[in-house]
Design a protein around this motif. Structure first.
Motif, short mmCIF file in Angstrom:
data_model
loop_
_atom_site.label_atom_id
_atom_site.label_comp_id
_atom_site.label_asym_id
_atom_site.label_seq_id
_atom_site.Cartn_x
_atom_site.Cartn_y
_atom_site.Cartn_z
N VAL A 105 -0.11 -29.49 35.61
CA VAL A 105 -1.37 -29.42 36.35
C VAL A 105 -1.46 -28.11 36.73
CG1 VAL A 105 -2.65 -30.07 38.31
CG2 VAL A 105 -1.36 -31.90 37.16
N VAL A 106 -2.47 -27.38 36.27
CA VAL A 106 -2.81 -25.91 36.94
C VAL A 106 -3.65 -26.10 37.96
CG1 VAL A 106 -4.00 -23.63 36.52
CG2 VAL A 106 -2.97 -24.87 34.62
N GLU A 110 -6.67 -28.60 36.74
CA GLU A 110 -7.04 -28.95 35.25
C GLU A 110 -5.41 -29.60 34.86
OE1 GLU A 110 -8.69 -26.81 31.45
OE2 GLU A 110 -7.88 -25.53 33.01
N LEU A 111 -5.41 -30.77 34.37
CA LEU A 111 -4.28 -31.40 33.72
C LEU A 111 -4.44 -31.17 32.31
CD1 LEU A 111 -2.81 -34.58 34.64
CD2 LEU A 111 -3.10 -34.36 32.23
N PHE A 112 -3.16 -30.79 31.77
CA PHE A 112 -2.99 -30.60 30.21
C PHE A 112 -1.77 -31.56 30.12
CE2 PHE A 112 -4.61 -26.44 31.39
CZ PHE A 112 -5.20 -25.95 30.47
N LEU A 114 -6.78 -33.48 28.08
CA LEU A 114 -7.14 -32.91 29.17
C LEU A 114 -7.87 -33.87 30.10
CD1 LEU A 114 -9.14 -29.77 27.71
CD2 LEU A 114 -6.56 -29.96 28.42
N ILE A 115 -7.57 -34.07 31.41
CA ILE A 115 -8.24 -34.83 32.46
C ILE A 115 -8.77 -33.79 33.56
CG2 ILE A 115 -8.07 -36.63 33.98
CD1 ILE A 115 -5.43 -37.69 32.47
N GLU A 116 -10.10 -33.88 33.62
CA GLU A 116 -10.64 -33.02 34.56
C GLU A 116 -12.31 -33.55 35.05
OE1 GLU A 116 -10.52 -29.18 32.50
OE2 GLU A 116 -11.98 -30.04 30.96
#
Length: 123
Positions: free
Chosen positions: A78-79, A51-53, A97-99
């Protein structure tokens, strides 16, 4: 297909609820979302995806069991998949967010903060 760039600041001005990501664009099988957050979210995991913040405004702390990460404007984090985490914002934070499409924001825990993604900001 739109021939106009997506203005994230304008899209964020249309968001009124915290912790309720809105889809603003799609890239292959991914969704680009904007979100306003404040306070503490829920501890959760995404077993199948990272998951990108990306923080646009404010400062976001991403709590993880092995230590916290502070993300400031212009920074991203990125988690990794499978890592339990809990985003926290002391004040209002604007983020992107990019997911992958279909990812549930509360991951494996569900609950009242689970978002019903709204595509109304994609046009």
């Amino acid at each position: 297909m739109s021939k106009n760039p997506v203005d994230l600041v304008t899209k964020l001005s249309l968001v009124s609820e915290y912790w309720s990501p809105k889809v603003v664009a799609r890239l292959n099988d991914y969704e680009i979302k904007v979100v306003k957050v404040e306070g503490e979210f829920v501890w959760h995991t995404h077993e199948e995806t990272d998951e990108l913040f990306f923080v646009i405004e404010g400062e976001l702390t991403i709590q993880m069991r092995d230590g916290d990460v502070n993300v400031r404007p212009g920074q991203l984090f990125v988690v990794p998949r499978g890592v339990e985490h809990c985003p926290v914002a002391d004040g209002e934070v604007h983020a992107m967010l990019i997911e992958p499409a279909g990812v549930v924001n509360t991951g494996d825990v569900g609950g009242p903060l689970t978002a019903n993604y709204d595509d109304s900001l994609t046009s």
